[in-house]
Design a protein around this motif. Structure first.
Motif, short mmCIF file in Angstrom:
data_model
loop_
_atom_site.label_atom_id
_atom_site.label_comp_id
_atom_site.label_asym_id
_atom_site.label_seq_id
_atom_site.Cartn_x
_atom_site.Cartn_y
_atom_site.Cartn_z
N GLY A 5 6.24 -11.87 -16.05
CA GLY A 5 6.92 -10.99 -16.99
C GLY A 5 7.94 -10.10 -16.31
N THR A 6 8.72 -9.37 -17.11
CA THR A 6 9.75 -8.49 -16.56
C THR A 6 9.21 -7.11 -16.20
OG1 THR A 6 10.38 -7.82 -18.79
CG2 THR A 6 11.62 -9.65 -17.79
N SER A 7 8.01 -6.77 -16.64
CA SER A 7 7.47 -5.43 -16.38
C SER A 7 6.38 -5.44 -15.32
CB SER A 7 6.93 -4.82 -17.67
OG SER A 7 5.88 -5.61 -18.17
N PHE A 36 10.84 3.25 -4.41
CA PHE A 36 10.86 1.99 -5.15
C PHE A 36 12.02 2.01 -6.13
CE2 PHE A 36 6.31 2.57 -4.17
CZ PHE A 36 6.04 1.37 -3.52
N SER A 37 12.70 0.89 -6.32
CA SER A 37 13.74 0.85 -7.33
C SER A 37 13.17 0.39 -8.67
CB SER A 37 14.91 -0.04 -6.89
OG SER A 37 14.46 -1.34 -6.61
N GLU A 38 11.99 -0.22 -8.64
CA GLU A 38 11.28 -0.61 -9.87
C GLU A 38 9.81 -0.75 -9.53
OE1 GLU A 38 11.15 -4.50 -12.74
OE2 GLU A 38 13.14 -3.74 -12.21
N THR A 39 8.96 -0.33 -10.47
CA THR A 39 7.52 -0.47 -10.28
C THR A 39 6.89 -1.10 -11.50
OG1 THR A 39 7.12 1.76 -11.13
CG2 THR A 39 7.36 1.53 -8.74
N ILE A 40 5.68 -1.53 -11.36
CA ILE A 40 4.95 -2.14 -12.48
C ILE A 40 4.81 -1.11 -13.58
CG2 ILE A 40 2.74 -3.10 -13.19
CD1 ILE A 40 2.42 -4.15 -10.31
N SER A 41 5.15 -1.51 -14.81
CA SER A 41 5.04 -0.56 -15.92
C SER A 41 4.10 -1.09 -16.98
CB SER A 41 6.41 -0.32 -16.53
OG SER A 41 7.04 -1.52 -16.93
N ILE A 90 7.64 -5.17 -8.47
CA ILE A 90 7.79 -4.04 -7.57
C ILE A 90 9.01 -4.36 -6.72
CG2 ILE A 90 6.73 -2.65 -5.76
CD1 ILE A 90 4.00 -3.80 -6.70
N LYS A 91 10.05 -3.51 -6.81
CA LYS A 91 11.30 -3.78 -6.09
C LYS A 91 11.62 -2.62 -5.15
CE LYS A 91 13.21 -6.47 -9.93
NZ LYS A 91 14.31 -6.62 -10.88
N PHE A 92 12.13 -2.97 -3.95
CA PHE A 92 12.38 -1.96 -2.93
C PHE A 92 13.20 -2.52 -1.78
CE2 PHE A 92 8.37 -4.12 -2.38
CZ PHE A 92 8.47 -4.63 -1.10
N ASN A 93 13.74 -1.61 -0.97
CA ASN A 93 14.36 -1.97 0.30
C ASN A 93 13.33 -1.77 1.39
OD1 ASN A 93 17.18 -2.54 -0.38
ND2 ASN A 93 17.22 -0.42 -1.05
N ALA A 94 13.34 -2.61 2.40
CA ALA A 94 12.34 -2.51 3.47
C ALA A 94 12.89 -3.07 4.77
CB ALA A 94 11.08 -3.28 3.07
N TYR A 95 12.20 -2.71 5.83
CA TYR A 95 12.44 -3.31 7.13
C TYR A 95 11.22 -4.15 7.49
CZ TYR A 95 16.41 -0.23 7.90
OH TYR A 95 17.62 0.41 7.80
N ILE A 96 11.46 -5.36 7.97
CA ILE A 96 10.37 -6.18 8.49
C ILE A 96 9.99 -5.55 9.82
CG2 ILE A 96 9.66 -8.50 9.21
CD1 ILE A 96 10.57 -8.53 6.31
N THR A 97 8.74 -5.12 9.96
CA THR A 97 8.32 -4.41 11.17
C THR A 97 7.55 -5.29 12.14
OG1 THR A 97 6.36 -3.60 10.00
CG2 THR A 97 8.31 -2.15 10.07
N SER A 98 7.02 -6.39 11.66
CA SER A 98 6.37 -7.34 12.56
C SER A 98 6.29 -8.70 11.90
CB SER A 98 4.97 -6.86 12.97
OG SER A 98 4.08 -6.92 11.87
N ALA A 99 6.30 -9.70 12.72
CA ALA A 99 6.18 -11.08 12.24
C ALA A 99 5.61 -11.92 13.37
CB ALA A 99 7.53 -11.62 11.82
N GLU A 156 0.85 -1.18 0.00
CA GLU A 156 0.00 0.00 0.00
C GLU A 156 0.89 1.24 0.00
OE1 GLU A 156 -3.24 2.36 2.79
OE2 GLU A 156 -2.71 0.31 3.30
N THR A 157 0.66 2.10 -0.96
CA THR A 157 1.43 3.35 -1.07
C THR A 157 0.53 4.50 -0.64
OG1 THR A 157 2.59 2.40 -2.95
CG2 THR A 157 2.81 4.75 -2.64
N THR A 158 1.08 5.40 0.16
CA THR A 158 0.31 6.54 0.64
C THR A 158 1.04 7.83 0.29
OG1 THR A 158 1.39 6.42 2.80
CG2 THR A 158 -0.71 5.27 2.57
N LEU A 159 0.30 8.91 0.24
CA LEU A 159 0.84 10.23 -0.04
C LEU A 159 0.27 11.20 0.97
CD1 LEU A 159 2.29 12.35 -1.86
CD2 LEU A 159 0.14 12.48 -3.15
N GLU A 160 1.16 11.91 1.67
CA GLU A 160 0.72 12.97 2.58
C GLU A 160 0.47 14.22 1.74
OE1 GLU A 160 3.47 13.65 5.75
OE2 GLU A 160 3.65 11.51 6.16
#
Length: 143
Positions: free
Chosen positions: A102-104, A138-143, A107-116, A27-31
């Motif tokens: 497919g290659t497009s 994001f370093s790559e997103t769906i295109s 969704i690629k990114f760095n993250a921290y696991i915050t709960s498990a 989920e992506t949010t924008l302030e």
């Protein structure tokens, strides 16, 4: 027209797909920053900081002797938060969420696991739900 189902999705960690995963979401949010003035009659905004969080449900599954080591076990992701000592920047993970094959559609990114958590119920498969917060863009997103 191509349609995708959960069967075509995957989660990749350390350049290897997680062995067994039931689902994932992001989920992506924008302030929004208010640009109203004292004489405004309608709300106006300008984009502020964006952020993203997500979750996945991993199956409690261990690779058997002889199974291909091209898969990542859930324990490798779990070890980034279930550990003794403090969480460090080195515990940040690079993840790739794939909608299809497919290659497009990645969704690629760095993250921290915050709960498990590890859930066990009579008559059910044992699962490991995790939540994560994306660190940076994001370093790559769906295109």
């Amino acid at each position: 027209m191509a349609f995708y189902t959960g069967r075509s999705g995957s989660l990749v960690f350390n350049n290897k797909p997680v062995a067994k995963i039931r689902d994932w979401s992001v989920e992506t949010t924008l302030e929004l920053l208010s640009t109203n003035t004292i004489d405004s009659t309608s709300n106006t905004f300008t984009p502020g900081v964006k952020g993203a969080t997500g979750s996945a449900t991993l199956m409690y599954y261990r690779l058997e002797v002889g199974e291909s080591p091209v898969f990542t076990q859930f324990t490798q992701l779990l070890s980034k938060i279930h550990k003794t000592g403090s969480i460090e920047t080195s515990d940040r993970v690079f993840m790739e969420l794939n909608v299809g094959t497919g290659t497009s559609d990645d969704i690629k990114f760095n993250a921290y696991i915050t709960s498990a958590s590890i859930s066990v119920s009579t008559g059910e498969l044992s699962v490991v739900p995790i939540n994560f917060t994306i660190d940076g863009d994001f370093s790559e997103t769906i295109s």
